[in-house]
Enzyme design. Sequence first.
Site, PDB file in Angstrom:
ATOM      1  N   CYS A 343     -39.780 -13.213  26.877  1.00  0.00           N
ATOM      2  CA  CYS A 343     -40.239 -11.840  27.090  1.00  0.00           C
ATOM      3  C   CYS A 343     -39.320 -10.865  26.351  1.00  0.00           C
ATOM      4  O   CYS A 343     -38.779  -9.919  26.939  1.00  0.00           O
ATOM      5  CB  CYS A 343     -40.272 -11.520  28.583  1.00  0.00           C
ATOM      6  SG  CYS A 343     -41.369 -12.581  29.537  1.00  0.00           S
ATOM      7  N   GLU A 344     -39.129 -11.117  25.092  1.00  0.00           N
ATOM      8  CA  GLU A 344     -38.325 -10.260  24.220  1.00  0.00           C
ATOM      9  C   GLU A 344     -38.982 -10.266  22.844  1.00  0.00           C
ATOM     10  O   GLU A 344     -39.309 -11.336  22.317  1.00  0.00           O
ATOM     11  CB  GLU A 344     -36.881 -10.767  24.095  1.00  0.00           C
ATOM     12  CG  GLU A 344     -36.096 -10.774  25.389  1.00  0.00           C
ATOM     13  CD  GLU A 344     -35.772  -9.383  25.903  1.00  0.00           C
ATOM     14  OE1 GLU A 344     -35.821  -8.425  25.097  1.00  0.00           O
ATOM     15  OE2 GLU A 344     -35.466  -9.258  27.107  1.00  0.00           O
TER      16      GLU A 344
END
Length: 427
Positions: A343-344
């Site tokens: 989630c980056e």
Amino acid sequence: MKKTPFATKEKLEEIAAKYPTPFHIYNEKGIRENAQKVKDAFSWNKGFREYFAVKATPNPFLMDILHEYGCGADCSSITELMLSDAVGLKGHEIMFSSNDTPDVEFKKAAELGAIINLDDITHIDACLRALGGSLPETMCCRYNPGGVYTLSNGIMDNPGDAKYGMTHDQILEAYKRLKDLGVRHFGLHAFLVSNTVTNDYYPTLSKTLFDLAVEIKEKVGISLDFINLSGGVGIDYKPEDTPNDITIIGEKVHEVYDEVLVPAGLGDVALYTEMGRFMTGPYGALVTRVLHEKKTYKDYIGVDACAANLMRPAMYGAYHHITVMGKEDEACDHTYDVTGSLCENNDKFAIDRKLPKIEIGDLLFIHDTGAHGFSMGYNYNGRLWSSEILLHPDGTFDMIRRAEEPKDYFATFDCFPIWKKLEKEWQ
């Protein structure tokens, strides 16, 4: 331009059938040949030793191979010291180069008989405290000349802005104090830049350190036993890069040695190196399988590896070449971002990379991960570390580190009531 993988698509599929992707794979043949080249390049110096930087690839199987070629270990933490001891490295085969060092780590290094390399002048007192008031007979000091070195690729090329090492005046004072405290054998160390792709870095650094060694002899009255050129010798991550030639590097250092040290009566000084990237970097790869293709404002290829398996591209935009296995000779006429599942948004192995047409199920070979690849892994988003595979010269292979499992991730929760519930989940 392209790079050639050290394993075929068929071999990687064979391995993946037994050890699922993603995994890091290492080329034993390449590691052995390179270790011999390093040994040969500095054979003119009777005391030479390569201290493999454990942080680059902390795997006992690989450390064991390198030990066959006379390599020791450069350690920066108590766990790396413990690993080196477990592999069978003894005494001065271990170099302990750390910074902001806890007392317990100085104590462990001394217990193992390792050479302690002091990063700061205040660490003399810290070491004395940790070791009960006395120091080992052999000590090393780390030098930072300040200024800017222009030979690197920008990872670290500004010693004056680096947290490592002592100033010129501090290091002279440090040797005076160590001499007064009973130290009898001395070493000098410096690590100024990272990943240089030039044959001139070690010779340039050598001149800096050899001149300082002569000054130390004149002003402090001690002759150094060894000079550690540390690491910084890089690899050709990009196909268009010209790789370093360790034979030429060794010859150029020899010339500086004869020019500076020999006339000063220091012709017996041993030379050490502590390379990591150069020793194993090109001989490792991350193998990952394509799971998804996404088309929005760009074309994305999603794979089963992520930055938790290889942090360098996300951390500082490092380039790693990618080969689509089985399509080595096809035109690179598609543009992709190759991404992982974190989630980056920086979880990308490549951005706007020209590659052949990729299909779901394809294997990607991400080159040059043999150093600072697996070792920089982490568990963000609960992602688990991959396995490590060693490809032998005869084509056989072995797992040299198993993949992390949920039970490993949850093991440190055993002090919480939730542990029992989690334990049931993975069983």
